[in-house]
Design a protein around this motif. Structure first.
Motif: not given
Length: 489
Positions: A38, A95-97, A101, A195, A198
């Motif tokens: 990361a 970052n992925q979701t 992701r 952030q 989120y």
């Protein structure tokens, strides 16, 4: 060569071999680990600046990389954010979701299946482009599901989900969850702002980041009576829709002083036809049938419909629905009406009614239709796959008739569509003593050989609204089915 020089030479050779071995270890064996770290900013910046592939519903781009005039060159955007947020997820620096992701290697162009494209890009000194991921989602059905659910919420706090499947293939035609969120707010260049955004979503009481279609399990209430009826029919092959089954005004749970009634619905004096029991959703019938079937066969049937297994392989985060090992006939009886420790997702209940519509065959649900390389070649395609026979064709046929009668003459009349064969089942359930009841509605529709199965789940309905699976979920299911089959609602 004298001994000191020879010793130094051997020592230097050992150091050289060790250095070579370590370099090989780092550059070959550990390369993947370093690449995926990361905190590897070079790789992160390279990915952030790459032309990422699109995610599409049909021909509609629901996640796309747009050219911008800065050092990263591309900005990930979501043109239909609220409708597709729980499917696409988001992509931003490091970052992925969700699908962003799970399909990252394809979308970023790093997947081994794109070797020829990668080689061509290397020869031509081009930045690798990613593949497009095309979903099974029908954008029209998805839009209707979202609009219908949103209209019921009316800007309030209603939580819920809608799932639509094609029973014969397992394709997911729609998957909507409310409340939703805007993934564009989580794909900004400003990491600090991302952030902050989120944390607001993550701590919200309504849990907008949760996909209620595949991650929320609740007692399915009376919609689970389909599974109980299936188990009873499988154990009793001579039973038909007109056969008499236990009825009555109330049923006392075995070994207890607790009685459960039917809420004033007509369920006979002591017996009732199976058709009437389903039409009126008679608790007394299905409580007794679960005990008659027994724990072993109830579990077998529930698991044949997909309970106790992760339901979908190509969508991250999906959880298994649960049919428990009931201790005692009182618990077994209550499980027959989908209460106590029975838990289901809307996806699972769509699978149940879909298998019934598909003559008892349960298909593996899937969300990804195909993957296309940057030059348009299909590099992956999902083929329909049978999970197995949830019921015999005879049992499925009886259940189809029961559900059609329930729409035509029973509690699910709100799903009726002129000129279309529609079957459905209502349900309400409770999750705790202080919770408002919530509503379920499951249905299937068929026209000219085309089928669709739908499940609707609604939570947190306002106190001034009557909780009714048919009254709340029926119109939503009707609109979704009509759109899927191309008929007027």
């Amino acid at each position: 060569m004298n001994k000191p020089i020879r010793t130094v030479s051997v020592f230097c050779l050992i150091l050289f071999v060790a250095l070579l071995a370590q370099a090989t270890n780092v550059q070959f064996f550990q390369a993947g680990g370093y690449y995926d770290r990361a905190d590897n900013r070079r790789v992160l910046e390279t990915r952030f600046a790459a032309e990422r592939g699109s995610i599409l519903a049909g021909d509609l781009e629901v996640a796309v990389s747009e050219p911008v005039d800065d050092r990263y060159q591309y900005q990930r955007t979501y043109p239909y954010p609220q409708q597709y947020a729980h499917l696409t997820g988001w992509f931003y620096y490091g970052n992925q979701t969700r699908l962003e992701r799970s399909q990252n290697s394809l979308l970023s162009g790093d997947d081994p299946s794109l070797f020829i494209n990668q080689l061509s890009d290397l020869i031509d000194n081009r930045t690798p482009a990613g593949s497009d991921v095309r979903l099974t989602i029908d954008p029209g059905v998805q839009q209707v599901a979202y609009e219908q659910l949103s209209a019921l919420a009316g800007g309030g706090d209603v939580q819920g989900a809608v799932v639509a499947l094609r029973p014969t293939t397992g394709e997911v035609l729609a998957s909507v969850s409310l409340p939703s969120y805007n993934p564009n707010d989580l794909a900004l260049r400003d990491v600090g702002q991302v952030q902050e955004n989120y944390e607001i979503l993550d701590t919200a009481e309504a849990r907008p980041l949760t996909n209620r279609a595949t991650e929320t399990t609740l007692p399915p209430g009376s919609t689970f009576k389909l599974v109980t009826a299936a188990a009873y029919l499988e154990d009793n092959p001579d039973i038909t829709a007109d056969s008499q089954v236990p009825g009555g005004d109330s049923y006392q749970l075995p070994g207890t002083r607790t009685s459960i009634a039917n809420g004033g619905r007509a369920c006979g004096d002591s017996t009732v036809s199976l058709t009437q029991a389903m039409e009126n959703s008679c608790n007394t019938t299905f409580l007794q049938l679960a005990v008659d079937v027994g724990q072993e066969d109830m579990t077998r049937t529930a698991e044949a419909f997909g309970f106790n297994e992760t339901p979908i392989e190509d969508y991250p985060g999906a959880v298994a629905s649960a049919y428990p090992d009931n201790e005692g006939d009182d618990a077994l009886a209550v499980s027959g009406i989908g209460q106590r420790d029975v838990r289901a997702t809307p996806l699972e209940m769509a699978m149940v009614v879909g298998a019934i519509a598909n003559d008892g065959v349960l298909m593996q649900p899937y969300l990804i239709d195909q993957v296309r390389s940057p030059n348009g070649d299909v590099v992956e395609r999902t083929d329909p796959e049978e999970i197995g026979e949830a019921t015999s064709p005879r049992t499925a046929e009886v259940l189809q008739d029961l559900l059609v009668n329930t729409v035509n003459d029973g509690t699910a009349s709100q799903a009726r569509i002129e000129g279309v064969t529609v079957g459905g089942k209502t349900g309400t359930a409770e999750n705790c003593e202080d919770c408002r009841p919530y509503a379920w509605f499951v249905s299937f529709a068929e026209r000219d050989g085309e089928q669709v199965a739908v499940a609707v789940m609604l939570q947190n309905v306002p106190e001034n609204v009557t909780i009714s699976g048919g009254g709340l979920g029926g119109p939503i299911a009707r609109a979704v089915m009509a759109e899927a089959l191309g008929v007027g609602d």
